[in-house]
Write a protein that holds these residues in place. Sequence first.
Motif, PDB file in Angstrom:
ATOM      1  N   LYS A  95       0.817  -1.220   0.000  1.00 51.55           N
ATOM      2  CA  LYS A  95       0.000   0.000   0.000  1.00 51.55           C
ATOM      3  C   LYS A  95       0.845   1.260   0.000  1.00 51.55           C
ATOM      4  O   LYS A  95       0.597   2.181  -0.780  1.00 51.55           O
ATOM      5  CB  LYS A  95      -0.927   0.046   1.221  1.00 51.55           C
ATOM      6  N   SER A  96       1.805   1.325   0.865  1.00 58.73           N
ATOM      7  CA  SER A  96       2.610   2.543   1.011  1.00 58.73           C
ATOM      8  C   SER A  96       3.410   2.837  -0.250  1.00 58.73           C
ATOM      9  O   SER A  96       3.458   3.978  -0.716  1.00 58.73           O
ATOM     10  CB  SER A  96       3.557   2.419   2.204  1.00 58.73           C
ATOM     11  N   TYR A  97       4.046   1.827  -0.815  1.00 61.20           N
ATOM     12  CA  TYR A  97       4.830   2.024  -2.028  1.00 61.20           C
ATOM     13  C   TYR A  97       3.933   2.436  -3.188  1.00 61.20           C
ATOM     14  O   TYR A  97       4.263   3.329  -3.959  1.00 61.20           O
ATOM     15  CB  TYR A  97       5.615   0.757  -2.392  1.00 61.20           C
ATOM     16  N   PHE A  98       2.792   1.769  -3.301  1.00 60.84           N
ATOM     17  CA  PHE A  98       1.857   2.127  -4.363  1.00 60.84           C
ATOM     18  C   PHE A  98       1.373   3.562  -4.191  1.00 60.84           C
ATOM     19  O   PHE A  98       1.343   4.343  -5.154  1.00 60.84           O
ATOM     20  CB  PHE A  98       0.656   1.181  -4.396  1.00 60.84           C
ATOM     21  N   ALA A  99       0.984   3.928  -2.984  1.00 61.35           N
ATOM     22  CA  ALA A  99       0.481   5.286  -2.733  1.00 61.35           C
ATOM     23  C   ALA A  99       1.549   6.324  -3.052  1.00 61.35           C
ATOM     24  O   ALA A  99       1.268   7.344  -3.699  1.00 61.35           O
ATOM     25  CB  ALA A  99       0.012   5.418  -1.293  1.00 61.35           C
ATOM     26  N   ALA A 100       2.766   6.083  -2.647  1.00 60.14           N
ATOM     27  CA  ALA A 100       3.855   7.018  -2.923  1.00 60.14           C
ATOM     28  C   ALA A 100       4.069   7.156  -4.428  1.00 60.14           C
ATOM     29  O   ALA A 100       4.181   8.273  -4.951  1.00 60.14           O
ATOM     30  CB  ALA A 100       5.137   6.553  -2.244  1.00 60.14           C
ATOM     31  N   ASP A 101       4.102   6.040  -5.144  1.00 65.86           N
ATOM     32  CA  ASP A 101       4.298   6.086  -6.592  1.00 65.86           C
ATOM     33  C   ASP A 101       3.158   6.817  -7.291  1.00 65.86           C
ATOM     34  O   ASP A 101       3.377   7.629  -8.188  1.00 65.86           O
ATOM     35  CB  ASP A 101       4.431   4.676  -7.167  1.00 65.86           C
ATOM     36  N   LYS A 102       1.933   6.545  -6.873  1.00 67.95           N
ATOM     37  CA  LYS A 102       0.776   7.195  -7.500  1.00 67.95           C
ATOM     38  C   LYS A 102       0.796   8.698  -7.250  1.00 67.95           C
ATOM     39  O   LYS A 102       0.557   9.491  -8.163  1.00 67.95           O
ATOM     40  CB  LYS A 102      -0.525   6.586  -6.989  1.00 67.95           C
ATOM     41  N   ILE A 103       1.086   9.104  -6.038  1.00 68.15           N
ATOM     42  CA  ILE A 103       1.123  10.532  -5.721  1.00 68.15           C
ATOM     43  C   ILE A 103       2.211  11.223  -6.525  1.00 68.15           C
ATOM     44  O   ILE A 103       1.981  12.271  -7.144  1.00 68.15           O
ATOM     45  CB  ILE A 103       1.332  10.744  -4.209  1.00 68.15           C
ATOM     46  N   ILE A 104       3.396  10.661  -6.547  1.00 70.88           N
ATOM     47  CA  ILE A 104       4.503  11.265  -7.292  1.00 70.88           C
ATOM     48  C   ILE A 104       4.155  11.334  -8.775  1.00 70.88           C
ATOM     49  O   ILE A 104       4.352  12.369  -9.426  1.00 70.88           O
ATOM     50  CB  ILE A 104       5.809  10.478  -7.069  1.00 70.88           C
ATOM     51  N   TYR A 105       3.627  10.266  -9.326  1.00 71.46           N
ATOM     52  CA  TYR A 105       3.270  10.228 -10.739  1.00 71.46           C
ATOM     53  C   TYR A 105       2.257  11.320 -11.075  1.00 71.46           C
ATOM     54  O   TYR A 105       2.411  12.055 -12.054  1.00 71.46           O
ATOM     55  CB  TYR A 105       2.716   8.847 -11.093  1.00 71.46           C
ATOM     56  N   ARG A 106       1.222  11.442 -10.252  1.00 68.82           N
ATOM     57  CA  ARG A 106       0.185  12.447 -10.523  1.00 68.82           C
ATOM     58  C   ARG A 106       0.707  13.861 -10.335  1.00 68.82           C
ATOM     59  O   ARG A 106       0.324  14.764 -11.086  1.00 68.82           O
ATOM     60  CB  ARG A 106      -1.033  12.190  -9.649  1.00 68.82           C
ATOM     61  N   LEU A 107       1.571  14.074  -9.372  1.00 68.97           N
ATOM     62  CA  LEU A 107       2.138  15.408  -9.183  1.00 68.97           C
ATOM     63  C   LEU A 107       2.984  15.825 -10.382  1.00 68.97           C
ATOM     64  O   LEU A 107       3.004  16.997 -10.764  1.00 68.97           O
ATOM     65  CB  LEU A 107       2.986  15.457  -7.910  1.00 68.97           C
ATOM     66  N   ILE A 108       3.671  14.867 -10.971  1.00 67.90           N
ATOM     67  CA  ILE A 108       4.544  15.172 -12.094  1.00 67.90           C
ATOM     68  C   ILE A 108       3.768  15.306 -13.402  1.00 67.90           C
ATOM     69  O   ILE A 108       4.071  16.161 -14.230  1.00 67.90           O
ATOM     70  CB  ILE A 108       5.637  14.087 -12.233  1.00 67.90           C
TER      71      ILE A 108
END
Length: 83
Positions: free
Chosen positions: A37-50
């Motif tokens: 969950k944590s890794y997925f959430a971090a990746d999704k947030i970073i991806y969307r921010l970029i």
Amino acid sequence: MAKEISLDMNKINPVYDKALYCGDRHLVMVGGAGSGKSYFAADKIIYRLITERDHRFIVFRKVAATIKRSVFQLMIDRLSEWD
């Protein structure tokens, strides 16, 4: 110059495939320890921010006192891995 951003789909738990493309305002993820969950959430947030404009994210943790050592550090680590 814009950098091409891509996620390594092999590193994402298939359970979260639908959540990756979910554009809902809220995303609540539940699951046991070690489920990604944590890794997925971090990746999704970073991806969307970029890749998208005008976003702000807030991340909650049940034990707020550890958020700097856990969530914040994970975001820093993932950013480093993404270069």
